[in-house]
Design an enzyme around this catalytic site. Structure first.
Site, PDB file in Angstrom:
ATOM      1  N   SER A 148       3.444  -4.198 -10.720  1.00 30.55           N
ATOM      2  CA  SER A 148       3.915  -4.911  -9.278  1.00 30.55           C
ATOM      3  C   SER A 148       2.983  -3.960  -8.034  1.00 30.55           C
ATOM      4  CB  SER A 148       5.164  -5.460  -8.953  1.00 30.55           C
ATOM      5  OG  SER A 148       4.925  -5.370  -7.444  1.00 30.55           O
ATOM      6  N   TYR A 163      13.247  -0.861  -9.012  1.00 31.47           N
ATOM      7  CA  TYR A 163      12.081  -1.355  -9.852  1.00 31.47           C
ATOM      8  C   TYR A 163      11.105  -0.461  -9.362  1.00 31.47           C
ATOM      9  CZ  TYR A 163       9.471  -5.755 -10.163  1.00 31.47           C
ATOM     10  OH  TYR A 163       8.549  -6.592 -10.261  1.00 31.47           O
TER      11      TYR A 163
END
Length: 259
Positions: A148, A163
């Site tokens: 990501s 994350y």
């Protein structure tokens, strides 16, 4: 110029392949000839994903297991290989803990940190450790790590510290692993994704200022689809991607994540 995207005779294992981005990846790889091993931690999702690929004319096998369980990973990969042949392509797509909630770091606790590290780092390492020896021995292999933009650039208010930590950590490992296995004909790359189709409802409702800000920076004004990611995987996993390794490719419609 090598424009050969043929995957006939190849076996591709896609983690988190039962839905959303993972399913789109599996569909594209199957369309170009690969037999797709669909992994998901939820057995029904793995079965449904494999059935979807077969209904579209592809070849697929469902193999549900938890990628954070090393022993289960190794036995499941071995079982799949006995049925469809050695894994030539691995796409590490699984990445979010079920029910996971992103929190500002100061509001988080150690219990909330662990799942992001276990899945994004240890889960991906488990998978690579299970398939890379065979790829090296055979002199050909492809690994694509789905990551990501949060792994390299923070977003204000997203609460994505852990994350981002998981994604940044595995991206770093991928670069080093690529160096180790490259001389043996194996490439290892990362695709860092931006906003995906599954977030359409949040964008259209305007419920998240952070997501809205990222969306405003999307040059293409186009949400990513599983097929978009699958097409990028196809390039990296086919002979057309022979000269690409150790790279992080940002697939995000031109989004700028630092808003």
């Amino acid at each position: 110029m090598n424009t050969n995207f043929d995957l006939n005779g190849k076996v591709a294992l896609v983690t988190g392949g039962g839905q959303n981005t993972g399913l789109g990846i599996g569909r594209i790889l199957a369309e170009y000839g690969a037999t797709v091993v669909v992994n998901d931690v939820v057995a029904d999702r793995a079965e449904a994903g494999a059935a979807h690929i077969r209904d579209a004319g592809g070849s697929a096998l469902a193999v549900p297991f938890d990628i954070t369980d090393y022993d289960r990973v190794t036995t499941s990969v071995q079982a799949a290989e006995k049925e469809v042949g050695p894994v030539d392509i691995l796409v590490n797509n699984a990445g979010l803990p079920i029910g996971g909630q992103m929190l500002p770091f100061l509001d988080s606790t150690p219990d909330t940190w662990r799942p992001y590290i276990d899945i994004n780092i240890f889960g991906s390492l488990n998978m690579m450790h299970a398939v890379l020896p065979g790829m090296v021995e055979r002199g050909w292999g492809r690994v694509v790590q789905i990551s990501s933009g949060s792994g390299s650039v923070p977003s204000r208010g997203l609460g994505g510290s852990m994350y981002g930590a998981g994604k940044a950590g595995i991206e770093g490992a991928v670069r080093h692993i690529a160096m180790e296995v490259g001389p043996h004909g194996v490439t290892v790359n990362t695709l860092a994704l931006g906003l995906m189709e599954k977030l359409r409802e949040a964008i259209e409702s305007g419920s998240s200022p952070v997501i809205d800000a990222i969306w405003d920076g999307n040059v293409m004004q186009h949400l990513g689809t599983g097929e978009d990611v699958g097409t990028a995987c196809l390039w990296l996993c086919s002979p057309a991607g022979d000269f690409v390794t150790g790279q992080t490719v940002h697939l995000n419609g031109g989004s700028y994540f630092g808003r």
